[in-house]
Design a protein around this motif. Sequence first.
Motif, PDB file in Angstrom:
ATOM      1  N   LEU A   1     -25.503 -42.486  22.312  1.00  0.00           N
ATOM      2  CA  LEU A   1     -26.053 -43.879  22.518  1.00  0.00           C
ATOM      3  C   LEU A   1     -26.245 -44.354  23.971  1.00  0.00           C
ATOM      4  CD1 LEU A   1     -25.713 -45.316  19.142  1.00  0.00           C
ATOM      5  CD2 LEU A   1     -27.510 -44.105  19.796  1.00  0.00           C
ATOM      6  N   PRO A   2     -26.937 -44.306  24.902  1.00  0.00           N
ATOM      7  CA  PRO A   2     -26.557 -44.574  26.197  1.00  0.00           C
ATOM      8  C   PRO A   2     -27.047 -45.899  26.202  1.00  0.00           C
ATOM      9  CG  PRO A   2     -28.436 -43.258  26.069  1.00  0.00           C
ATOM     10  CD  PRO A   2     -28.120 -43.306  24.627  1.00  0.00           C
ATOM     11  N   THR A   3     -26.189 -46.855  26.771  1.00  0.00           N
ATOM     12  CA  THR A   3     -26.322 -48.342  26.849  1.00  0.00           C
ATOM     13  C   THR A   3     -26.930 -48.802  28.297  1.00  0.00           C
ATOM     14  OG1 THR A   3     -24.024 -48.581  27.561  1.00  0.00           O
ATOM     15  CG2 THR A   3     -24.563 -48.914  25.129  1.00  0.00           C
ATOM     16  N   THR A   4     -26.524 -47.840  29.209  1.00  0.00           N
ATOM     17  CA  THR A   4     -27.190 -48.103  30.663  1.00  0.00           C
ATOM     18  C   THR A   4     -27.974 -47.038  31.130  1.00  0.00           C
ATOM     19  OG1 THR A   4     -24.983 -47.682  31.407  1.00  0.00           O
ATOM     20  CG2 THR A   4     -25.362 -49.720  30.896  1.00  0.00           C
ATOM     21  N   ASN A   5     -28.803 -47.141  32.223  1.00  0.00           N
ATOM     22  CA  ASN A   5     -29.178 -46.037  32.863  1.00  0.00           C
ATOM     23  C   ASN A   5     -28.439 -45.855  34.089  1.00  0.00           C
ATOM     24  OD1 ASN A   5     -31.113 -44.613  34.137  1.00  0.00           O
ATOM     25  ND2 ASN A   5     -32.766 -45.735  34.376  1.00  0.00           N
ATOM     26  N   PRO A   6     -28.016 -44.322  33.782  1.00  0.00           N
ATOM     27  CA  PRO A   6     -27.095 -44.174  35.138  1.00  0.00           C
ATOM     28  C   PRO A   6     -27.629 -44.354  36.386  1.00  0.00           C
ATOM     29  CG  PRO A   6     -26.900 -42.552  33.516  1.00  0.00           C
ATOM     30  CD  PRO A   6     -28.087 -43.461  33.204  1.00  0.00           C
ATOM     31  N   GLU A   7     -29.108 -43.968  36.595  1.00  0.00           N
ATOM     32  CA  GLU A   7     -29.651 -43.952  37.819  1.00  0.00           C
ATOM     33  C   GLU A   7     -29.935 -45.608  38.274  1.00  0.00           C
ATOM     34  OE1 GLU A   7     -30.323 -41.621  39.785  1.00  0.00           O
ATOM     35  OE2 GLU A   7     -29.679 -40.256  38.312  1.00  0.00           O
ATOM     36  N   ALA A   8     -30.158 -46.487  37.246  1.00  0.00           N
ATOM     37  CA  ALA A   8     -29.862 -47.792  37.555  1.00  0.00           C
ATOM     38  C   ALA A   8     -28.862 -48.341  38.201  1.00  0.00           C
ATOM     39  CB  ALA A   8     -30.402 -48.604  36.405  1.00  0.00           C
ATOM     40  N   ASP A   9     -27.713 -47.876  38.149  1.00  0.00           N
ATOM     41  CA  ASP A   9     -26.445 -48.213  38.221  1.00  0.00           C
ATOM     42  C   ASP A   9     -26.106 -48.108  39.679  1.00  0.00           C
ATOM     43  OD1 ASP A   9     -24.710 -47.785  35.234  1.00  0.00           O
ATOM     44  OD2 ASP A   9     -25.824 -49.454  35.752  1.00  0.00           O
ATOM     45  N   LYS A  10     -26.836 -47.091  40.432  1.00  0.00           N
ATOM     46  CA  LYS A  10     -26.718 -46.645  41.784  1.00  0.00           C
ATOM     47  C   LYS A  10     -27.286 -47.726  42.649  1.00  0.00           C
ATOM     48  CE  LYS A  10     -26.291 -41.795  40.658  1.00  0.00           C
ATOM     49  NZ  LYS A  10     -26.834 -40.433  40.755  1.00  0.00           N
ATOM     50  N   PRO A  11     -26.932 -48.111  43.623  1.00  0.00           N
ATOM     51  CA  PRO A  11     -27.179 -49.154  44.511  1.00  0.00           C
ATOM     52  C   PRO A  11     -28.507 -48.384  45.160  1.00  0.00           C
ATOM     53  CG  PRO A  11     -25.199 -48.281  45.432  1.00  0.00           C
ATOM     54  CD  PRO A  11     -25.362 -47.777  44.069  1.00  0.00           C
ATOM     55  N   GLN A  12     -29.796 -49.024  45.018  1.00  0.00           N
ATOM     56  CA  GLN A  12     -30.803 -48.663  45.735  1.00  0.00           C
ATOM     57  C   GLN A  12     -30.920 -49.274  47.073  1.00  0.00           C
ATOM     58  OE1 GLN A  12     -32.808 -46.176  44.215  1.00  0.00           O
ATOM     59  NE2 GLN A  12     -31.521 -46.366  42.400  1.00  0.00           N
ATOM     60  N   PRO A  13     -31.292 -48.350  48.008  1.00  0.00           N
ATOM     61  CA  PRO A  13     -31.372 -49.003  49.305  1.00  0.00           C
ATOM     62  C   PRO A  13     -32.923 -49.853  49.214  1.00  0.00           C
ATOM     63  CG  PRO A  13     -32.375 -46.577  49.545  1.00  0.00           C
ATOM     64  CD  PRO A  13     -31.467 -46.956  48.134  1.00  0.00           C
ATOM     65  N   PRO A  14     -32.807 -51.055  49.923  1.00  0.00           N
ATOM     66  CA  PRO A  14     -33.947 -51.970  50.051  1.00  0.00           C
ATOM     67  C   PRO A  14     -35.172 -51.413  50.551  1.00  0.00           C
ATOM     68  CG  PRO A  14     -32.391 -52.569  51.559  1.00  0.00           C
ATOM     69  CD  PRO A  14     -31.669 -51.328  50.730  1.00  0.00           C
ATOM     70  N   LYS A  15     -36.218 -51.393  50.075  1.00  0.00           N
ATOM     71  CA  LYS A  15     -37.327 -50.945  50.754  1.00  0.00           C
ATOM     72  C   LYS A  15     -37.815 -51.698  51.951  1.00  0.00           C
ATOM     73  CE  LYS A  15     -39.428 -49.702  46.365  1.00  0.00           C
ATOM     74  NZ  LYS A  15     -40.723 -49.886  45.414  1.00  0.00           N
ATOM     75  N   PRO A  16     -38.036 -50.865  52.949  1.00  0.00           N
ATOM     76  CA  PRO A  16     -38.223 -51.474  54.377  1.00  0.00           C
ATOM     77  C   PRO A  16     -39.613 -52.268  54.281  1.00  0.00           C
ATOM     78  CG  PRO A  16     -38.637 -48.930  54.621  1.00  0.00           C
ATOM     79  CD  PRO A  16     -38.023 -49.219  53.173  1.00  0.00           C
ATOM     80  N   ALA A  17     -39.476 -53.290  54.902  1.00  0.00           N
ATOM     81  CA  ALA A  17     -41.079 -54.442  55.071  1.00  0.00           C
ATOM     82  C   ALA A  17     -40.994 -54.871  56.331  1.00  0.00           C
ATOM     83  CB  ALA A  17     -40.979 -55.219  53.918  1.00  0.00           C
ATOM     84  N   ILE A  18     -42.040 -54.765  56.797  1.00  0.00           N
ATOM     85  CA  ILE A  18     -42.160 -55.160  58.399  1.00  0.00           C
ATOM     86  C   ILE A  18     -42.177 -56.858  58.181  1.00  0.00           C
ATOM     87  CG2 ILE A  18     -44.544 -55.599  58.109  1.00  0.00           C
ATOM     88  CD1 ILE A  18     -44.962 -54.734  61.098  1.00  0.00           C
TER      89      ILE A  18
ATOM     90  N   LYS B   1     -35.656 -54.166  68.817  1.00  0.00           N
ATOM     91  CA  LYS B   1     -35.840 -52.437  68.489  1.00  0.00           C
ATOM     92  C   LYS B   1     -36.088 -52.585  67.043  1.00  0.00           C
ATOM     93  CE  LYS B   1     -32.713 -51.007  72.251  1.00  0.00           C
ATOM     94  NZ  LYS B   1     -31.323 -50.196  72.344  1.00  0.00           N
ATOM     95  N   GLY B   2     -35.336 -53.159  66.193  1.00  0.00           N
ATOM     96  CA  GLY B   2     -35.550 -52.924  64.823  1.00  0.00           C
ATOM     97  C   GLY B   2     -37.116 -53.325  64.537  1.00  0.00           C
ATOM     98  N   TYR B   3     -37.497 -54.396  64.856  1.00  0.00           N
ATOM     99  CA  TYR B   3     -38.866 -54.782  64.595  1.00  0.00           C
ATOM    100  C   TYR B   3     -40.015 -53.973  65.120  1.00  0.00           C
ATOM    101  CZ  TYR B   3     -36.882 -59.290  62.627  1.00  0.00           C
ATOM    102  OH  TYR B   3     -36.000 -59.950  61.911  1.00  0.00           O
ATOM    103  N   ALA B   4     -39.675 -53.496  66.470  1.00  0.00           N
ATOM    104  CA  ALA B   4     -40.701 -52.560  67.125  1.00  0.00           C
ATOM    105  C   ALA B   4     -40.750 -51.381  66.169  1.00  0.00           C
ATOM    106  CB  ALA B   4     -40.214 -52.365  68.447  1.00  0.00           C
ATOM    107  N   GLY B   5     -39.610 -50.754  65.746  1.00  0.00           N
ATOM    108  CA  GLY B   5     -39.525 -49.529  65.054  1.00  0.00           C
ATOM    109  C   GLY B   5     -40.349 -49.568  63.595  1.00  0.00           C
ATOM    110  N   GLU B   6     -39.937 -50.758  63.019  1.00  0.00           N
ATOM    111  CA  GLU B   6     -40.662 -51.026  61.718  1.00  0.00           C
ATOM    112  C   GLU B   6     -42.154 -51.228  62.050  1.00  0.00           C
ATOM    113  OE1 GLU B   6     -41.229 -51.242  57.979  1.00  0.00           O
ATOM    114  OE2 GLU B   6     -39.278 -50.775  58.827  1.00  0.00           O
ATOM    115  N   ALA B   7     -42.382 -52.130  63.010  1.00  0.00           N
ATOM    116  CA  ALA B   7     -43.996 -52.404  63.599  1.00  0.00           C
ATOM    117  C   ALA B   7     -44.750 -50.794  63.498  1.00  0.00           C
ATOM    118  CB  ALA B   7     -44.102 -53.285  64.439  1.00  0.00           C
TER     119      ALA B   7
END
Length: 409
Positions: free
Chosen positions: A22-39, A347-353
């Motif tokens: 009886l799984p109580t948690t989603n194992p994939e959900a426990d893994k830290p997800q990288p934040p989605k890049p957004a400009i 540099k970071g903002y230019a790459g994301e742009a």
Amino acid sequence: MADEKSRTSGEIPRPEPKGPILPTTNPEADKPQPPKPAIHPAFYVAYVESPPSQYKVWISLSSSVILFNKWILDTLEFRYPVILTTYHLTFATIATQLMARYTTLLDGRKSVKMTGRVYLRAIVPIGVFFSLSLICGNLTYLYLSVAFIQMIKATTPVAVLLSSWAMGLAPPNLKQLLNVSAIVVGVMIASFGEIRFVWIGFFYQLGGLLFEAIRLNLVQALLSSAEYKMDPLVSLYYFAPICAVMNGVVALIWEVPQVSIAEVYHVGLFTFFLNGLCAFLLNVSVVFLIGKTSAVIMTLCGVLKDVMLVVASMIIWGTPVSGLQAFGYTIALAGMVYYKLGLEAIKGYAGEASRQWAEFGAARPALRKVVVIAAALLFVFILFGGLAPSSYDPSQYLSGAAEKLGVSS
């Protein structure tokens, strides 16, 4: 039979479960997800769906106030900038007093420990320099174009830095001086390329920048104490009355004897009301922007606003902008962004742009082509304006086109 069944069932090996029954948690959900890049919102602040409305309102009002003042002082020939500034501050004084009594927008003043001694020693000096900066700034519109004024304003960080050293608020720093040197070089190049250069207007603008830099440093020194922290609207509540009185005295001596009621009616009372309201709403919009923005966004939005004002000046008044001037202004803007953000952030903002621009092109290829063509046409317009002789004035072509269309200019 029972023994056989029991023995048979015991002989059948059961597969080991790979996970809990009886799984109580989603194992994939426990893994830290990288934040989605957004400009960063500031990179597409002009795009309708993406940025918060506060950014668009601030840019619109800030640009409108500058263009509105230029239109009244130059196009409508109401050549009394001190009277106009006094009116703005009187309007702000009345409006903030009413808001303090009937709204909650100025409740922040209740946390400020304001006494008569503090007002005389802190608020009045800041009000004096605020008044001087407004007077010089509006006088500049009588002599220089909006485009060139915005180019000179790019040196504001330099003036603030140097004045902070002179006032002993910060120790001199050679690295900081080198960082802002590109701004100075860019504005110098833009000044050499200015076709309609007027010395008195240039000196008025430099004076306005100096007074504004001193005011900003005095405000920073005042707000360094937690008991005097206040938002821009509360600041206006305290500064507007003293500035209105100071500017009123100057206007009575300098401009009121010359102005006629016919010149006031030529502009129109309703136009004056809209002008004062626009200037006041700009201060209100800054208050709503606080807490929803950062120095990065304000820097990039400021650069976008300045570029838009230069383009608007070229379109509305036919202001000629030379190629040398555009080149120097580009250097100055790049130097200002580098000074305020730093190389790593750029540099970071230019790459994301770049990534977002590629995704935008894949999603809306037709719109991307329109943007590229419009940018290319603007570049050609500026380039040919710079290569034209000094007598080149696009306004004559705009006037000719208006006459053909039957529109009075």
